[in-house]
Design a protein around this motif. Sequence first.
Motif, PDB file in Angstrom:
ATOM      1  N   MET A   1     -30.286 132.861  11.670  1.00  0.00           N
ATOM      2  CA  MET A   1     -31.432 132.715  10.794  1.00  0.00           C
ATOM      3  C   MET A   1     -31.322 131.393  10.063  1.00  0.00           C
ATOM      4  N   GLU A   2     -32.391 130.592  10.083  1.00  0.00           N
ATOM      5  CA  GLU A   2     -32.343 129.271   9.469  1.00  0.00           C
ATOM      6  C   GLU A   2     -33.578 129.077   8.609  1.00  0.00           C
ATOM      7  N   PHE A   3     -33.386 128.816   7.332  1.00  0.00           N
ATOM      8  CA  PHE A   3     -34.495 128.631   6.421  1.00  0.00           C
ATOM      9  C   PHE A   3     -34.666 127.149   6.097  1.00  0.00           C
ATOM     10  N   GLY A  69     -27.695 132.105  13.861  1.00  0.00           N
ATOM     11  CA  GLY A  69     -28.804 131.567  14.626  1.00  0.00           C
ATOM     12  C   GLY A  69     -30.133 132.047  14.098  1.00  0.00           C
ATOM     13  N   LYS A  70     -31.196 131.648  14.796  1.00  0.00           N
ATOM     14  CA  LYS A  70     -32.538 131.945  14.314  1.00  0.00           C
ATOM     15  C   LYS A  70     -32.972 133.360  14.647  1.00  0.00           C
ATOM     16  N   GLU A  71     -32.417 133.938  15.672  1.00  0.00           N
ATOM     17  CA  GLU A  71     -32.886 135.247  16.093  1.00  0.00           C
ATOM     18  C   GLU A  71     -32.156 136.348  15.345  1.00  0.00           C
ATOM     19  N   ASN A  72     -32.892 137.400  15.016  1.00  0.00           N
ATOM     20  CA  ASN A  72     -32.305 138.583  14.405  1.00  0.00           C
ATOM     21  C   ASN A  72     -32.142 139.613  15.496  1.00  0.00           C
ATOM     22  N   SER A 155     -42.293 135.491  12.152  1.00  0.00           N
ATOM     23  CA  SER A 155     -40.998 135.083  12.704  1.00  0.00           C
ATOM     24  C   SER A 155     -39.899 136.034  12.246  1.00  0.00           C
ATOM     25  N   ALA A 156     -38.725 135.891  12.852  1.00  0.00           N
ATOM     26  CA  ALA A 156     -37.588 136.729  12.465  1.00  0.00           C
ATOM     27  C   ALA A 156     -37.249 136.526  10.995  1.00  0.00           C
TER      28      ALA A 156
END
Length: 311
Positions: A1-3, A69-72, A155-156
């Motif tokens: 996960m990236e904010f 990462g970006k995906e949950n 988005s995730a």
Amino acid sequence: MEFHISWILAFLALAVVASQAALSPEQYWKYELPNTPMPKVVQDMLHRDLEEKSTSVSVGGGGLKVNTGKENPRGNSSANLYTYVYAATETQIHDPNVALFFLEKDLHPRATMTLHFTEKTETSTFLPRQIAQKIPFSSNKLPEILKKFSVTPGSAEAEMMKNTIKECEAPQIRGEKKYCATSLESMIDFSTSKIGKNVQAISTEVEKRTPLQKYTIAYGVQKISGDKSVVCHKQNYPYVVFYCHKSEKTRAYMVPLEGADGTKAKALAICHTDTSAWNPKHVAFQVLKVEPGTIPICHFLPKDHIVWVPK
């Protein structure tokens, strides 16, 4: 996960000015809790490098996994396991690693459990209270929140933020007092309002990062509270948010563990002595094959969760 973090950094820059008129989070801790050492995990959350990539935390396997990462991967935040009004998801029920919950009668030397301890979890940071209070934190403000953090709706990241806010707004179960702290100062205030200022703040400690492996409970299990404690669970969010709840029906233990590879840990375990108000389909009942309100149920806490207990 990236904010997207530029907005947070802008608020932190404002905190430099605001701090001239208010205590910093560290100063507030020392002022309110002069005799309470600050856990390392809290220190880390006050001094993290926001340029690092954030990670999403999921808890399973009796333990403590970090998915980067970006995906949950499961579509659930770790807090879902600790908000007892919710039924288990199909993913949780069929996850072979969900051994997070166990029975209090099994909390004894030589018992074994499969756990995964990590070196560190998210890189999100505490915001000073005077800054956090200016940021919307409610479901009806979600579009505005997502826009400010440059998060794409659907988005995730958006779903995790939505779930965190939803869980914070959900009704508390009978016999429980809950609160979502968006700053260290507000977590201190809630916890001390429930159990007083003569407190300890404790978290799980482990020597090093380990793989998923078997741990054996060693001799020296220590009961650190009776029925009075406040447990604060770290949430998935761009900045540090804790879901805290106080119940008169819990016991806390510090549990020495020895891993198959020789790693030693001191893990916090929380045992709930009255689960009668929990959702009958909560994952704990599904995994342990017991009925609500029949027997104490325990779980270990990840490294970035905090237990407040009277000294």
